[in-house]
Design an enzyme around this catalytic site. Structure first.
Site, PDB file in Angstrom:
ATOM      1  N   ALA A 125      56.941  41.147  34.631  1.00 53.57           N
ATOM      2  CA  ALA A 125      57.132  39.797  35.168  1.00 53.57           C
ATOM      3  C   ALA A 125      56.352  39.638  36.467  1.00 53.57           C
ATOM      4  CB  ALA A 125      58.619  39.514  35.408  1.00 53.57           C
ATOM      5  N   GLU A 185      53.016  30.617  51.921  1.00 50.87           N
ATOM      6  CA  GLU A 185      52.408  31.898  51.533  1.00 50.87           C
ATOM      7  C   GLU A 185      50.974  31.664  51.056  1.00 50.87           C
ATOM      8  OE1 GLU A 185      54.737  34.380  48.947  1.00 50.87           O
ATOM      9  OE2 GLU A 185      52.982  35.395  48.139  1.00 50.87           O
ATOM     10  N   HIS A 243      22.253  42.417  50.377  1.00 54.32           N
ATOM     11  CA  HIS A 243      22.116  43.733  51.018  1.00 54.32           C
ATOM     12  C   HIS A 243      21.289  44.687  50.137  1.00 54.32           C
ATOM     13  CE1 HIS A 243      25.292  42.677  53.903  1.00 54.32           C
ATOM     14  NE2 HIS A 243      25.171  43.847  54.497  1.00 54.32           N
ATOM     15  N   GLY A 302      20.616  47.695  47.639  1.00 50.84           N
ATOM     16  CA  GLY A 302      21.325  48.965  47.420  1.00 50.84           C
ATOM     17  C   GLY A 302      22.295  49.283  48.545  1.00 50.84           C
ATOM     18  N   GLU A 304      44.550  31.301  37.758  1.00 50.12           N
ATOM     19  CA  GLU A 304      44.968  30.511  36.582  1.00 50.12           C
ATOM     20  C   GLU A 304      46.300  29.803  36.880  1.00 50.12           C
ATOM     21  OE1 GLU A 304      43.924  33.758  36.403  1.00 50.12           O
ATOM     22  OE2 GLU A 304      41.938  33.167  35.739  1.00 50.12           O
TER      23      GLU A 304
HETATM   24  C1  FAD Z   1      47.441  44.709  45.826  1.00 46.62           C
HETATM   25  C2  FAD Z   1      48.586  43.883  45.322  1.00 46.62           C
HETATM   26  C3  FAD Z   1      49.597  43.528  46.191  1.00 46.62           C
HETATM   27  C4  FAD Z   1      50.692  42.792  45.739  1.00 46.62           C
HETATM   28  N1  FAD Z   1      51.737  42.534  46.587  1.00 46.62           N
HETATM   29  C5  FAD Z   1      52.883  42.022  46.076  1.00 46.62           C
HETATM   30  C6  FAD Z   1      54.066  41.946  46.876  1.00 46.62           C
HETATM   31  O1  FAD Z   1      54.065  42.324  48.056  1.00 46.62           O
HETATM   32  N2  FAD Z   1      55.204  41.478  46.310  1.00 46.62           N
HETATM   33  C7  FAD Z   1      55.247  41.065  45.004  1.00 46.62           C
HETATM   34  O2  FAD Z   1      56.305  40.649  44.569  1.00 46.62           O
HETATM   35  N3  FAD Z   1      54.148  41.106  44.225  1.00 46.62           N
HETATM   36  C8  FAD Z   1      52.980  41.599  44.715  1.00 46.62           C
HETATM   37  N4  FAD Z   1      51.858  41.695  43.923  1.00 46.62           N
HETATM   38  C9  FAD Z   1      51.923  41.245  42.542  1.00 46.62           C
HETATM   39  C10 FAD Z   1      51.078  39.996  42.247  1.00 46.62           C
HETATM   40  O3  FAD Z   1      51.623  38.866  42.845  1.00 46.62           O
HETATM   41  C11 FAD Z   1      50.963  39.899  40.735  1.00 46.62           C
HETATM   42  O4  FAD Z   1      50.113  40.964  40.297  1.00 46.62           O
HETATM   43  C12 FAD Z   1      50.410  38.562  40.274  1.00 46.62           C
HETATM   44  O5  FAD Z   1      51.338  37.532  40.497  1.00 46.62           O
HETATM   45  C13 FAD Z   1      50.020  38.571  38.781  1.00 46.62           C
HETATM   46  O6  FAD Z   1      51.058  39.060  37.987  1.00 46.62           O
HETATM   47  P1  FAD Z   1      50.761  40.218  36.894  1.00 46.62           P
HETATM   48  O7  FAD Z   1      50.046  41.299  37.591  1.00 46.62           O
HETATM   49  O8  FAD Z   1      52.015  40.524  36.211  1.00 46.62           O
HETATM   50  O9  FAD Z   1      49.731  39.565  35.908  1.00 46.62           O
HETATM   51  P2  FAD Z   1      50.122  38.664  34.640  1.00 46.62           P
HETATM   52  O10 FAD Z   1      51.103  37.630  35.034  1.00 46.62           O
HETATM   53  O11 FAD Z   1      50.450  39.536  33.492  1.00 46.62           O
HETATM   54  O12 FAD Z   1      48.728  37.942  34.353  1.00 46.62           O
HETATM   55  C14 FAD Z   1      47.683  38.523  33.548  1.00 46.62           C
HETATM   56  C15 FAD Z   1      46.631  37.438  33.302  1.00 46.62           C
HETATM   57  O13 FAD Z   1      47.245  36.375  32.548  1.00 46.62           O
HETATM   58  C16 FAD Z   1      47.010  35.153  33.213  1.00 46.62           C
HETATM   59  N5  FAD Z   1      48.123  34.243  32.958  1.00 46.62           N
HETATM   60  C17 FAD Z   1      49.444  34.483  33.135  1.00 46.62           C
HETATM   61  N6  FAD Z   1      50.175  33.407  32.823  1.00 46.62           N
HETATM   62  C18 FAD Z   1      49.298  32.458  32.436  1.00 46.62           C
HETATM   63  C19 FAD Z   1      49.408  31.105  31.984  1.00 46.62           C
HETATM   64  N7  FAD Z   1      50.614  30.507  31.889  1.00 46.62           N
HETATM   65  N8  FAD Z   1      48.273  30.410  31.678  1.00 46.62           N
HETATM   66  C20 FAD Z   1      47.068  31.004  31.776  1.00 46.62           C
HETATM   67  N9  FAD Z   1      46.874  32.271  32.198  1.00 46.62           N
HETATM   68  C21 FAD Z   1      47.975  32.979  32.521  1.00 46.62           C
HETATM   69  C22 FAD Z   1      46.908  35.522  34.678  1.00 46.62           C
HETATM   70  O14 FAD Z   1      46.272  34.509  35.433  1.00 46.62           O
HETATM   71  C23 FAD Z   1      46.111  36.800  34.591  1.00 46.62           C
HETATM   72  O15 FAD Z   1      44.750  36.496  34.477  1.00 46.62           O
HETATM   73  C24 FAD Z   1      50.729  42.380  44.374  1.00 46.62           C
HETATM   74  C25 FAD Z   1      49.693  42.722  43.510  1.00 46.62           C
HETATM   75  C26 FAD Z   1      48.644  43.490  43.956  1.00 46.62           C
HETATM   76  C27 FAD Z   1      47.606  43.911  42.963  1.00 46.62           C
END
Ligand code: FAD
Length: 380
Positions: A131, A242, A338, A340, A367
Site C-alpha cells: 500500500a 507536504e 558534463h 563523461g 501519476e
Molecule cells: C526514498 C523513499 C523515501 C520514502 N519516504 C517515505 C516516508 O517517510 N513515509 C512513507 O510513508 N512513505 C515513504 N516513501 C514511500 C513513497 O511515498 C511511496 O513509494 C510512493 O507513494 C509510491 O508507492 P509505491 O512505492 O507503493 O508504488 P505503487 O503505488 O505500487 O506505484 C507503482 C506505479 O503504479 C503507478 N500507479 C499507482 N496507482 C495508480 C493509478 N491509480 N493510476 C495510474 N498509475 C498508478 C504509480 O504512479 C507508479 O508508477 C518513500 C519512498 C522512497 C523510495
C-alpha cells in the site's frame, strides 16, 4: 529572477541558515553518504539555532513564526546546497504538523518541545509493502484494548527510519471500513517496535530509509492523534503542505544543478571554445532557466496563498508534478552537458541525477498528482 516577496527578516534568516548548512552539513556530506545516515548532532545543532519547527508556539519552545516563507527558505536552502540526508523540512513541515494541527495538548507538550531541540527526530510511516499510492489498502491495524491500542503491521521506505525516535504511524482502526485509518504517535523505544533493514538506494545515500515492524506494540490511548478513524482526513490535510514543501525543495535542488552545469560549461573547452559558446548549450540552458523561473514564481504564489490561509492541494499537486519533472530534466541535461565527467561520482551533478529520481515517486507519484489534478478539472 528578482523576487520581491522576502523582507529583511527573511533575508537574515536565509543567510544564517545558509551559513549553518555551509558549516555543519556541506563539509560532512561524503562522510554521511558513506555512513548512510546523518548524525543526531546535526539535528541538535539545528535545534539550538532555532531551525527546527520554527512555526511552533513559544509555549512549546518554538519561535511562533507564523509565516510559511521561513519554512520555504529552509527547504529551498537545503536544495540549493544539494543536501538530501539531513531533512529538517520532513521533520518540521511534514511530520510535526500532524501532531501540532490535530493532536491533543498532551501530545503537543510531550513531543514537540523535544522535536524543536532535535532530541527527538521525527518520521511518518504510511507506506506498506502492498500500500503506497493506494493507502486505503493499508493492512496495519490498531485494535482498541481498553486503555491502549495494540498496533501490528509493517511499514516500508520510511525516511529517518533508522535515526528517527518518534513516528506518526497510520493504521486501520476499523478493518471493515476502507478509509477508517487513524494516526498514532509511536516511540521507537517501545516494546514490539522493530527497525528492519537499512535500505540501500539508488540515490539519497545519506538519508536513512528503512522498514519498520510493529509487533503487538501497546500504544497508549492518549497517543491517538485527534479522532479515531479520521486519520485519512488528517493525512490528506497534511499532503498539501507536504507536496508544496517538496516542490520548493525540488526548485532549490534544480537551481543547484543548474548552477553546477553553468559553471562547468563555462570552464570546459570543446573544439577550441567554451562549451557555453555552443548554441546547443545556450538553448538548453535558456530553456531550463525559463522553466526554473516559472517554477519559482508558481511556488512563491502558493506560499503566499498558504500564508493567507488558502491551502491549495491542487496547486501543490501541480507544483509537485512539474517541479519533480523539471528537477529530473535539469539533472539529466546537466549530466549530458558534463559529458563523461557527469557520470563520475566526483562531479556533484552525478549525485543530483541519482538523488532527483525519487522526487517523481515519493510524497505521491507523478501519476497520482495527475489523477488529483484531473479529478479537479472534471469535477468542476
Ligand atoms: C526514498 C523513499 C523515501 C520514502 N519516504 C517515505 C516516508 O517517510 N513515509 C512513507 O510513508 N512513505 C515513504 N516513501 C514511500 C513513497 O511515498 C511511496 O513509494 C510512493 O507513494 C509510491 O508507492 P509505491 O512505492 O507503493 O508504488 P505503487 O503505488 O505500487 O506505484 C507503482 C506505479 O503504479 C503507478 N500507479 C499507482 N496507482 C495508480 C493509478 N491509480 N493510476 C495510474 N498509475 C498508478 C504509480 O504512479 C507508479 O508508477 C518513500 C519512498 C522512497 C523510495
Amino acid at each position: 529572477m528578482k523576487r520581491y516577496n522576502f523582507d529583511e527578516d527573511h533575508n537574515m534568516f536565509r543567510d544564517s541558515f545558509r551559513a549553518f548548512l555551509q558549516q555543519e552539513v556541506v563539509p560532512h556530506r561524503e562522510e554521511w553518504r558513506e555512513a548512510g545516515i546523518v548524525p543526531r548532532e546535526v539535528y541538535l545543532k539545528a535545534g539550538e539555532m532555532g531551525f527546527l519547527i520554527p512555526q511552533a508556539p513559544e509555549s512549546l519552545g518554538g519561535l511562533a513564526i507564523d509565516d510559511f516563507r521561513f519554512q520555504q527558505i529552509i527547504s529551498e536552502e537545503i536544495g540549493l546546497c544539494g543536501e538530501t540526508g539531513f531533512m529538517p523540512q520532513l521533520h518540521s513541515t511534514i511530520v510535526a504538523p500532524y501532531i501540532m494541527n490535530n493532536g491533543s495538548d498532551f501530545l503537543k507538550e510531550k513531543y514537540i518541545p523535544k522535536a524543536i531541540t532535535g532530541e527527538y527526530i521525527l518520521g511518518v510511516a504510511m507506506t506498506e509493502p502492498d500500500a503506497g499510492s493506494d493507502l486505503a489498502g493499508m493492512r496495519a491495524t490498531a485494535v482498541d484494548n481498553g486503555d491502549h491500542y495494540v498496533l501490528n503491521g509493517n511499514k516500508t521506505y520510511i525516511s529517518n527510519g533508522i535515526c528517527g525516535d518518534v513516528f506518526v504511524v497510520a493504521a486501520r482502526t476499523d478493518p471493515t471500513v476502507p478509509h477508517a485509518i487513524s494516526l498514532f504517535v509511536v516511540e521507537a523505544n517501545w516494546e514490539g517496535f522493530k527497525r528492519g533493514a537499512h535500505l540501500k538506494k539508488m540515490g539519497m545515500k545519506s538519508q536513512d530509509t528503512a522498514e519498520l515492524f510493529f509487533d503487538n506494540v501497546k500504544v497508549p490511548k492518549e497517543n491517538l492523534i485527534g479522532v479515531e478513524g479520521q486519520g485519512f482526513k488528517y493525512l490528506m490535510g497534511g499532503l498539501a503542505e507536504e507536496r508544496l514543501i517538496c516542490a520548493i525543495w525540488n526548485v532549490g535542488t534544480a537551481e543547484y544543478a543548474f548552477n553546477l552545469t553553468k559553471e562547468f560549461v563555462q570552464d570546459r573547452k570543446v573544439f577550441g571554445k567554451p562549451l557555453s559558446a555552443m548554441q546547443n548549450t545556450q538553448f538548453k540552458m535558456a530553456e531550463l532557466r525559463a522553466r526554473l523561473d516559472m517554477a519559482i514564481a508558481y511556488t512563491d504564489t502558493l506560499v503566499a496563498n498558504t500564508n493567507r490561509g488558502d491551502h491549495d492541494s491542487i496547486g501543490a499537486s501541480q507544483a509537485k508534478l512539474l517541479t519533480s519533472e523539471l528537477l529530473c530534466d535539469v539533472a539529466d541535461e546537466g549530466v549530458q552537458l558534463h559529458g563523461g565527467a557527469g557520470y563520475m561520482e566526483e562531479y556533484p551533478i552525478s549525485q543530483v541525477f541519482a538523488d532527483a529520481r525519487i522526487t517523481r515517486i515519493f510524497a505521491g507519484t507523478s501519476e497520482i498528482m495527475k489523477l488529483i489534478i484531473a479529478r479537479a478539472i472534471f469535477s468542476e
